[in-house]
Design a protein around this motif. Sequence first.
Motif, PDB file in Angstrom:
ATOM      1  N   MET A 130       1.096  -1.105   0.035  1.00 58.20           N
ATOM      2  CA  MET A 130      -0.039   0.107  -0.068  1.00 58.20           C
ATOM      3  C   MET A 130       0.727   1.234   0.062  1.00 58.20           C
ATOM      4  N   LYS A 131       2.183   1.409   0.865  1.00 57.86           N
ATOM      5  CA  LYS A 131       2.825   2.406   0.794  1.00 57.86           C
ATOM      6  C   LYS A 131       3.588   2.748  -0.431  1.00 57.86           C
ATOM      7  N   LYS A 132       3.739   1.494  -1.326  1.00 53.61           N
ATOM      8  CA  LYS A 132       4.363   1.641  -2.597  1.00 53.61           C
ATOM      9  C   LYS A 132       3.341   2.216  -3.466  1.00 53.61           C
ATOM     10  N   PHE A 133       2.154   1.881  -3.222  1.00 52.46           N
ATOM     11  CA  PHE A 133       1.029   2.022  -4.259  1.00 52.46           C
ATOM     12  C   PHE A 133       0.756   3.890  -3.939  1.00 52.46           C
ATOM     13  N   LEU A 134       0.936   4.356  -2.846  1.00 52.33           N
ATOM     14  CA  LEU A 134       0.941   5.761  -2.595  1.00 52.33           C
ATOM     15  C   LEU A 134       1.977   6.448  -3.053  1.00 52.33           C
ATOM     16  N   LEU A 135       2.948   6.145  -2.964  1.00 50.03           N
ATOM     17  CA  LEU A 135       4.463   6.522  -3.315  1.00 50.03           C
ATOM     18  C   LEU A 135       4.377   6.599  -4.960  1.00 50.03           C
ATOM     19  N   LEU A 136       3.873   5.745  -5.591  1.00 49.91           N
ATOM     20  CA  LEU A 136       3.703   5.711  -7.091  1.00 49.91           C
ATOM     21  C   LEU A 136       2.806   6.823  -7.691  1.00 49.91           C
ATOM     22  N   ILE A 137       1.609   6.911  -6.824  1.00 47.02           N
ATOM     23  CA  ILE A 137       0.635   7.864  -7.308  1.00 47.02           C
ATOM     24  C   ILE A 137       1.051   9.060  -7.283  1.00 47.02           C
ATOM     25  N   SER A 138       1.669   9.380  -6.031  1.00 45.28           N
ATOM     26  CA  SER A 138       2.282  10.872  -5.560  1.00 45.28           C
ATOM     27  C   SER A 138       3.238  11.130  -6.456  1.00 45.28           C
ATOM     28  N   VAL A 139       4.205  10.216  -6.896  1.00 49.79           N
ATOM     29  CA  VAL A 139       5.309  10.805  -8.002  1.00 49.79           C
ATOM     30  C   VAL A 139       4.686  10.990  -9.322  1.00 49.79           C
ATOM     31  N   ILE A 140       3.596  10.246  -9.708  1.00 44.47           N
ATOM     32  CA  ILE A 140       2.893  10.497 -11.020  1.00 44.47           C
ATOM     33  C   ILE A 140       2.213  11.879 -10.863  1.00 44.47           C
ATOM     34  N   LEU A 141       1.397  12.305  -9.743  1.00 45.15           N
ATOM     35  CA  LEU A 141       0.757  13.442  -9.703  1.00 45.15           C
ATOM     36  C   LEU A 141       1.815  14.635  -9.614  1.00 45.15           C
ATOM     37  N   ILE A 142       2.686  14.524  -9.187  1.00 42.70           N
ATOM     38  CA  ILE A 142       3.786  15.613  -9.134  1.00 42.70           C
ATOM     39  C   ILE A 142       4.417  15.792 -10.505  1.00 42.70           C
ATOM     40  N   ALA A 143       4.599  14.513 -11.248  1.00 44.01           N
ATOM     41  CA  ALA A 143       5.031  14.628 -12.409  1.00 44.01           C
ATOM     42  C   ALA A 143       4.185  15.371 -13.635  1.00 44.01           C
ATOM     43  N   VAL A 144       2.890  14.959 -13.333  1.00 43.20           N
ATOM     44  CA  VAL A 144       1.619  15.499 -14.236  1.00 43.20           C
ATOM     45  C   VAL A 144       1.600  16.736 -13.833  1.00 43.20           C
ATOM     46  N   ALA A 145       1.530  17.275 -12.566  1.00 46.53           N
ATOM     47  CA  ALA A 145       1.365  18.780 -12.058  1.00 46.53           C
ATOM     48  C   ALA A 145       2.256  19.669 -12.637  1.00 46.53           C
ATOM     49  N   CYS A 146       3.510  19.226 -12.749  1.00 41.98           N
ATOM     50  CA  CYS A 146       4.834  19.968 -13.106  1.00 41.98           C
ATOM     51  C   CYS A 146       4.751  20.028 -14.649  1.00 41.98           C
ATOM     52  N   ASP A 147       4.171  19.204 -15.309  1.00 47.81           N
ATOM     53  CA  ASP A 147       4.224  18.969 -16.872  1.00 47.81           C
ATOM     54  C   ASP A 147       3.216  19.807 -17.266  1.00 47.81           C
ATOM     55  N   ASN A 148       2.180  20.271 -16.763  1.00 49.80           N
ATOM     56  CA  ASN A 148       0.994  21.070 -17.424  1.00 49.80           C
ATOM     57  C   ASN A 148       1.430  22.726 -17.462  1.00 49.80           C
ATOM     58  N   GLU A 149       2.536  23.050 -16.866  1.00 52.68           N
ATOM     59  CA  GLU A 149       2.785  24.853 -17.098  1.00 52.68           C
ATOM     60  C   GLU A 149       3.051  25.039 -18.461  1.00 52.68           C
ATOM     61  N   PRO A 150       2.293  25.696 -19.013  1.00 51.90           N
ATOM     62  CA  PRO A 150       2.747  26.401 -20.317  1.00 51.90           C
ATOM     63  C   PRO A 150       4.054  26.783 -20.485  1.00 51.90           C
ATOM     64  N   GLU A 151       4.958  26.279 -21.444  1.00 57.42           N
ATOM     65  CA  GLU A 151       6.075  26.865 -21.591  1.00 57.42           C
ATOM     66  C   GLU A 151       6.038  28.260 -22.326  1.00 57.42           C
ATOM     67  N   LYS A 152       6.756  28.979 -21.660  1.00 54.32           N
ATOM     68  CA  LYS A 152       6.795  30.523 -21.893  1.00 54.32           C
ATOM     69  C   LYS A 152       8.113  30.900 -23.018  1.00 54.32           C
TER      70      LYS A 152
END
Length: 124
Positions: free
Chosen positions: A1-23
């Motif tokens: 379960m801890k591995k699953f939460l760690l994997l989801i949090s890493v994916i969410l962080i990666a997706v959140a950072c990738d959505n910023e439009p390039e200036k």
Amino acid sequence: MKKFLLLISVILIAVACDNEPEKQPEMEITEKVMDSIQVYQGDFISVGKMAVLKGDKFVFQVKMDSVAFKLTDSLNAFKKGENSIIPIKVKGQVKDNVQATGYSKLIEITEVVDIMAKPIIENE
């Protein structure tokens, strides 16, 4: 379960950072302004207290100020007669002529670059 939460949090962080439009870097637009003081080459023609600078593609009335009077005096060594034509190169600023003297442009000479005539040597 801890591995699953760690994997989801890493994916969410990666997706959140990738959505910023390039200036895009902003291009600096500089307006090219022509320097008002340029070099002019032509024939200096003086008659009395008036003078004209005549080039291949222009004819300017010369503003008779201290620089123009010094130029006229220094050209006496180059003159063959009272109203001689002397080739010169000068720096100056061309403006519209507000005086009604027949020439549409007026040059205010700021510097004499070269006098392209040979001085006349009088034989004694």
